[in-house]
Motif scaffolding. Structure first.
Motif, PDB file in Angstrom:
ATOM      1  N   THR A  79       0.824  -1.208   0.000  1.00 51.75           N
ATOM      2  CA  THR A  79       0.000   0.000   0.000  1.00 51.75           C
ATOM      3  C   THR A  79       0.858   1.258   0.000  1.00 51.75           C
ATOM      4  O   THR A  79       0.542   2.249  -0.675  1.00 51.75           O
ATOM      5  N   ALA A  80       1.944   1.236   0.753  1.00 49.70           N
ATOM      6  CA  ALA A  80       2.798   2.425   0.868  1.00 49.70           C
ATOM      7  C   ALA A  80       3.752   2.588  -0.305  1.00 49.70           C
ATOM      8  O   ALA A  80       4.258   3.696  -0.531  1.00 49.70           O
ATOM      9  N   ALA A  81       4.016   1.526  -1.062  1.00 46.61           N
ATOM     10  CA  ALA A  81       5.024   1.596  -2.120  1.00 46.61           C
ATOM     11  C   ALA A  81       4.706   2.648  -3.183  1.00 46.61           C
ATOM     12  O   ALA A  81       5.588   3.454  -3.525  1.00 46.61           O
ATOM     13  N   LEU A 130       9.008  -6.074  -4.660  1.00 48.64           N
ATOM     14  CA  LEU A 130       7.553  -6.242  -4.650  1.00 48.64           C
ATOM     15  C   LEU A 130       7.127  -7.560  -5.287  1.00 48.64           C
ATOM     16  O   LEU A 130       6.107  -8.140  -4.898  1.00 48.64           O
ATOM     17  N   PHE A 131       7.892  -8.066  -6.259  1.00 48.13           N
ATOM     18  CA  PHE A 131       7.599  -9.403  -6.794  1.00 48.13           C
ATOM     19  C   PHE A 131       7.796 -10.450  -5.706  1.00 48.13           C
ATOM     20  O   PHE A 131       6.940 -11.329  -5.507  1.00 48.13           O
ATOM     21  N   LEU A 132       8.930 -10.374  -5.008  1.00 53.96           N
ATOM     22  CA  LEU A 132       9.189 -11.331  -3.930  1.00 53.96           C
ATOM     23  C   LEU A 132       8.168 -11.185  -2.804  1.00 53.96           C
ATOM     24  O   LEU A 132       7.772 -12.184  -2.188  1.00 53.96           O
ATOM     25  N   GLY A 177      15.231  -2.366  -8.248  1.00 51.91           N
ATOM     26  CA  GLY A 177      15.240  -3.017  -6.944  1.00 51.91           C
ATOM     27  C   GLY A 177      13.864  -3.072  -6.327  1.00 51.91           C
ATOM     28  O   GLY A 177      13.499  -4.077  -5.700  1.00 51.91           O
ATOM     29  N   ARG A 178      13.074  -2.020  -6.511  1.00 49.25           N
ATOM     30  CA  ARG A 178      11.709  -2.011  -5.969  1.00 49.25           C
ATOM     31  C   ARG A 178      10.828  -3.050  -6.675  1.00 49.25           C
ATOM     32  O   ARG A 178      10.013  -3.711  -6.039  1.00 49.25           O
ATOM     33  N   GLY A 208       3.408   1.590 -12.145  1.00 47.76           N
ATOM     34  CA  GLY A 208       2.629   0.515 -12.762  1.00 47.76           C
ATOM     35  C   GLY A 208       3.430  -0.758 -12.921  1.00 47.76           C
ATOM     36  O   GLY A 208       2.923  -1.867 -12.688  1.00 47.76           O
ATOM     37  N   MET A 209       4.701  -0.645 -13.318  1.00 45.26           N
ATOM     38  CA  MET A 209       5.554  -1.820 -13.468  1.00 45.26           C
ATOM     39  C   MET A 209       5.766  -2.520 -12.121  1.00 45.26           C
ATOM     40  O   MET A 209       5.739  -3.759 -12.036  1.00 45.26           O
ATOM     41  N   THR A 210       5.941  -1.753 -11.073  1.00 50.34           N
ATOM     42  CA  THR A 210       6.148  -2.327  -9.743  1.00 50.34           C
ATOM     43  C   THR A 210       4.907  -3.076  -9.271  1.00 50.34           C
ATOM     44  O   THR A 210       4.995  -4.204  -8.764  1.00 50.34           O
ATOM     45  N   LEU A 211       3.730  -2.470  -9.448  1.00 48.92           N
ATOM     46  CA  LEU A 211       2.493  -3.127  -9.016  1.00 48.92           C
ATOM     47  C   LEU A 211       2.182  -4.344  -9.880  1.00 48.92           C
ATOM     48  O   LEU A 211       1.644  -5.343  -9.388  1.00 48.92           O
ATOM     49  N   ALA A 212       2.521  -4.279 -11.175  1.00 47.09           N
ATOM     50  CA  ALA A 212       2.319  -5.444 -12.040  1.00 47.09           C
ATOM     51  C   ALA A 212       3.194  -6.610 -11.587  1.00 47.09           C
ATOM     52  O   ALA A 212       2.750  -7.771 -11.552  1.00 47.09           O
TER      53      ALA A 212
END
Length: 400
Positions: free
Chosen positions: A228-230, A302-304, A297-298, A245-249
């Motif tokens: 949520t905070a990312a 977030l994937f992990l 890195g983010r 968007g790439m991070t949340l995907a």
């Protein structure tokens, strides 16, 4: 095999459709509330929807115990009514009505979440992990597809002379109705023992219930807080919508894509190793999130984070589905889901407050410490699989 295919298709379809409705409605509700009340209050409707999911987890297992089919149809029908109410509220600028609609949508979301246990009960013990993983994997279709339809449905609503934000809720009405129709082909067996459920205090003393509750609550809190905070932290550091968007995907991919593999691992090695791997992955991901400085890195963190949650969620669900006595199982499953979603609602509200007070690194390191503490506690527990090995896999009908 043939006897399971139709109810499994119904459960997977209902889950995918309900997740599409919830994803589209949640994203739109945030925007509507932020426009009407300010950015600080944008998450209120979603939090109410999460609370509705917790309430629904108890209601669908305690109040409609005679038939899973009836429970799921009722939940999805309530969600359709909630989506309709939310669409009317948006058209009239009524935030209170929007929140009530999200509460009802949460009831349907509870049905989608509990579908994984209904799928597990259709299979022998040695295949229940895979069944749970398959239903969780199907949820990805809705979780990804729902937000992709925000713009087309908004344009269609505007073309019909309605406020654009009503479009996603009208889509949710349709998908919830389709989910209720699909649920009519679901399993119709009894959802648990007749009569009053046993006291939750007694159920909570069951080792499998305590273990699954601790793991699933921890995973949900860590995942919701850090995820949520990312986006907000990235925005504050100048990252554009493309990077967000790439991070949340990547996070969504981690949450759902490998679910069947996770389920197979739970069947092959038992729930405990999968749970411990999940907690370790959560600790690694949050530590990486705390120190990562670039978008790459983010994305990896977030994937992990998503896959660590998946390992804990599928592994904890498999433990409940396999290690609990049948008469008590549905009551514990509903109570654990209710606790998980209620705590998730609090984590959603608190994460941005911690971010504002101490920064993203503080939030991530605190989450890492929580995952490590629970992992150490789980490692000290005696594994149920050491006492009772996983049941053999039932041969496929086609192989006979």
């Amino acid at each position: 095999m043939e006897k399971r295919s139709r109810p499994m298709a119904a459960l997977c379809s209902g889950t995918a459709l309900m997740n599409a409705a919830m994803a589209a409605a949640s994203a739109t509700a945030t925007l509507v509330a932020a426009d009407r009340l300010g950015a600080a209050w944008g998450g209120v409707p979603n939090t109410i929807g999460i609370v509705g999911t917790g309430i629904g987890a108890l209601a669908l297992t305690r109040l409609v115990r005679a038939s899973r089919r009836r429970a799921f149809v009722l939940g999805y029908a309530a969600a359709a009514a909630g989506a309709c109410l939310a669409a009317l509220a948006v058209a009239n600028g009524d935030v209170v009505g929007l929140c009530l609609g999200m509460l009802l949508l949460g009831l349907g979301n509870a049905g989608a979440q509990l579908s994984r246990y209904a799928a597990a009960d259709l299979h022998p013990a040695g295949r229940r992990g895979f069944a749970i993983g398959l239903v969780v994997w199907c949820a990805a279709a809705g979780a990804v597809g729902g937000p992709l339809l925000l713009d087309p449905t908004g344009a269609a609503a505007a073309g019909a002379g309605l406020p654009p934000f009503t479009g996603p809720f009208l889509l949710a009405v349709l998908t919830c109705v389709l989910a209720a129709a699909a649920a009519t082909g679901g399993p119709g067996g009894r959802a648990g023992a007749q009569g009053s459920p046993p006291p939750l205090r007694r159920l909570a003393r069951t080792p499998a219930a305590r273990s699954a509750l601790a793991v699933m609550v921890t995973a949900q809190v860590v995942m919701v807080a850090v995820m949520t905070a990312a986006p907000l932290d990235m925005h504050m550091h100048g990252d554009g919508l493309g990077a967000v968007g790439m991070t949340l995907a990547a996070h969504t991919l981690g949450m759902f894509a490998l679910s069947p593999v996770t389920g197979r691992m739970a069947d092959r090695f038992g729930a405990r190793p999968v749970i411990l791997a999940g907690l370790a992955t959560l600790a690694l991901s949050t530590a990486l999130a705390a120190v990562a400085s670039g978008s790459q890195g983010r994305v990896a963190a977030l994937f992990l984070l998503g896959y660590g949650w998946n390992l804990c969620f599928v592994g904890g669900s498999a433990r409940l589905a396999r290690d609990l006595p049948e008469p008590e199982r549905p009551h514990v499953e509903g109570a654990v889901d209710a606790a998980v979603w209620m705590v998730a609602a609090a984590a959603s509200l608190l994460s941005t407050a911690v971010l504002s007070a101490g920064g993203y690194a503080v939030l991530a390191w605190a989450s890492c410490a929580g995952a490590v503490a629970v992992a150490l506690g789980q490692a000290r527990r005696r594994a149920p699989e050491a006492v009772s090995a996983p049941a053999p896999v039932e041969p496929e009908v086609g192989r006979r």
